[in-house]
Design an enzyme around this catalytic site. Structure first.
Site, short mmCIF file in Angstrom:
data_model
loop_
_atom_site.label_atom_id
_atom_site.label_comp_id
_atom_site.label_asym_id
_atom_site.label_seq_id
_atom_site.Cartn_x
_atom_site.Cartn_y
_atom_site.Cartn_z
N ARG A 10 -3.92 -3.20 -14.86
CA ARG A 10 -3.58 -2.03 -14.06
C ARG A 10 -4.39 -0.84 -14.52
O ARG A 10 -4.26 -0.39 -15.66
CB ARG A 10 -2.07 -1.74 -14.20
CG ARG A 10 -1.61 -0.59 -13.32
CD ARG A 10 -0.14 -0.28 -13.49
NE ARG A 10 0.22 0.88 -12.71
CZ ARG A 10 0.08 2.14 -13.11
NH1 ARG A 10 -0.41 2.39 -14.32
NH2 ARG A 10 0.41 3.15 -12.33
N LYS A 55 -5.36 4.95 7.96
CA LYS A 55 -4.09 4.24 8.19
C LYS A 55 -3.73 3.50 6.89
O LYS A 55 -3.89 2.28 6.78
CB LYS A 55 -4.22 3.29 9.40
CG LYS A 55 -2.85 2.97 10.04
CD LYS A 55 -3.02 2.42 11.43
CE LYS A 55 -1.75 1.86 12.01
NZ LYS A 55 -0.61 2.76 12.12
N LEU A 71 -3.10 10.72 12.41
CA LEU A 71 -3.72 9.42 12.64
C LEU A 71 -4.27 9.42 14.07
O LEU A 71 -3.55 9.81 15.01
CB LEU A 71 -2.67 8.31 12.51
CG LEU A 71 -3.29 6.91 12.66
CD1 LEU A 71 -3.93 6.49 11.34
CD2 LEU A 71 -2.26 5.89 13.08
N GLU A 110 1.99 15.49 13.93
CA GLU A 110 2.33 14.24 14.63
C GLU A 110 3.73 13.83 14.24
O GLU A 110 4.40 14.55 13.51
CB GLU A 110 1.31 13.15 14.29
CG GLU A 110 1.26 12.81 12.81
CD GLU A 110 0.27 11.71 12.46
OE1 GLU A 110 -0.14 10.94 13.34
OE2 GLU A 110 -0.07 11.60 11.27
N ARG A 130 -11.00 1.74 14.25
CA ARG A 130 -10.14 2.51 13.34
C ARG A 130 -9.97 1.77 12.01
O ARG A 130 -9.96 2.41 10.95
CB ARG A 130 -8.79 2.77 14.00
CG ARG A 130 -7.93 3.70 13.16
CD ARG A 130 -6.68 4.15 13.89
NE ARG A 130 -5.76 3.05 14.12
CZ ARG A 130 -4.64 3.14 14.83
NH1 ARG A 130 -4.31 4.30 15.40
NH2 ARG A 130 -3.84 2.11 15.00
N HIS A 186 -6.11 2.84 -12.60
CA HIS A 186 -6.22 3.56 -11.33
C HIS A 186 -7.59 3.40 -10.67
O HIS A 186 -7.70 3.23 -9.47
CB HIS A 186 -5.94 5.05 -11.53
CG HIS A 186 -4.50 5.36 -11.80
ND1 HIS A 186 -3.84 4.90 -12.90
CD2 HIS A 186 -3.60 6.08 -11.09
CE1 HIS A 186 -2.58 5.31 -12.88
NE2 HIS A 186 -2.40 6.04 -11.78
N TYR A 233 -3.90 -0.59 6.83
CA TYR A 233 -3.31 -1.55 7.78
C TYR A 233 -3.64 -1.16 9.20
O TYR A 233 -4.16 -0.08 9.48
CB TYR A 233 -1.79 -1.65 7.58
CG TYR A 233 -0.97 -0.47 8.08
CD1 TYR A 233 -0.97 0.75 7.43
CD2 TYR A 233 -0.18 -0.59 9.22
CE1 TYR A 233 -0.21 1.82 7.89
CE2 TYR A 233 0.59 0.48 9.68
CZ TYR A 233 0.57 1.67 9.01
OH TYR A 233 1.31 2.72 9.48
#
Ligand code: PDD
Length: 280
Positions: A100, A145, A201, A177, A53, A102, A34
């Site tokens: 489903r 992110k 980040l 951070e 980014r 992985h 995101y």
């Protein structure tokens, strides 16, 4: 619920009509990334840096970028209201797979979602906030992110439970951070922030502050900060696109210096606000 218009997979539609399959890999695995991009006076702040980014995050999870920068700009600008200070939340997941598993499915369309919200001025800017340090228990790819934020939210909640605005994370004795922010400290009169790497980040706000410091002859270094150095710092700040620069006036229940926002913060905050205005 504010039934605002949001963007989902090529369509603009009311928030309550935006639906994603339960087989979406974002839902099942947290398999996505995101961005949060602020917009001041109708202009997306450091849009190109946020897109760089975004591209790095996509590459980090081996997901192709579904749009060009021009297309992203058009998609996101349509959501903005120029009369407000806002931020775009943009999320891209690997998409909906038939079963489903992985490992990545062979053919799959990413899910792209974006919405815009108003930036509510953050309480604590005037008088500062409290923070608490804790061991950084997140994964090894904090430079991506990723939407997989369970580590971050558990840290933040622990801070909130202790009546603090942020958790400041420490790995092997070194500050990394905040749970959702970068960290700056003034140590021996010099502004310091931990260097980029897999542990943090690469914050856009952080980069802007480093640039502003360089242009204004404010001594600033990107170098490791020990927990001991943080505990005796003259100033501590947390920074992010939504909170901008927030002074931390209490760390682990002890006042930072005299317990008030410091002079380097006051200077940087004024420069930061002036810089924002200069881009509008
Ligand atoms: N988070 N570090 C982490 C772990 C973050 O989540 C964020 C921002 C930052 C600061 O990055 P930037 O200056 O580019 O916003 C650093 C956003 C705001 C969020 O998750 O909502």
């Amino acid at each position: 619920m504010d039934n605002k218009t949001v963007y989902l997979n090529g369509q603009y539609l009311p928030l309550n009509e935006a639906k994603v399959s339960v087989l979406d890999r974002g839902f099942l695995f947290g398999d996505g990334i995101y961005e949060v991009i602020p917009s001041y006076y109708g202009h997306l702040f450091h849009f190109q840096d946020h897109l760089t980014r975004l591209e790095n995050s996509l590459a980090g999870i081996r997901l192709a970028n579904p749009h060009t920068r021009e297309q992203w700009l058009e998609i996101l600008t349509s959501l903005l209201d120029a009369s407000e200070n806002q931020y775009i939340y943009l999320q891209i997941t690997r998409g909906v797979a038939a079963k489903r598993d992985h490992a990545f499915p062979e053919t799959i369309e990413p899910t792209v979602f974006a919405m815009c919200s108003n930036i509510i001025p953050f309480a604590g800017r005037e008088n500062g906030v409290k923070a608490v340090t804790m061991d950084d228990s997140r994964w090894g790819f904090c430079n991506i992110k990723a939407i997989t934020l369970l580590g971050n939210i558990l840290h933040r909640q622990e801070a909130v439970d202790q009546d603090c605005a942020e958790a400041i994370l420490v790995k092997d004795g070194m500050v990394t951070e905040g749970a959702a922010s970068n960290v700056f400290a003034v140590i021996d009169g010099i502004l310091v922030t931990p260097p980029k790497g897999n542990n943090i980040l690469p914050g856009i706000t952080r980069d802007v502050i480093v640039e502003i410091a360089a242009k204004n002859n404010i001594a600033c270094r990107e170098q490791p900060i020990t927990l001991d150095a943080l505990k005796s710092a003259q100033e501590i700040w947390i920074t992010s696109s939504i909170r901008e620069i927030l002074p931390v006036v209490e760390l682990d229940s002890k006042a930072v210096a005299n317990g008030k926002p410091g002079p380097v913060f006051e200077t940087m905050d004024q420069l930061f606000q002036a810089y924002k205005q200069s881009l509008s």
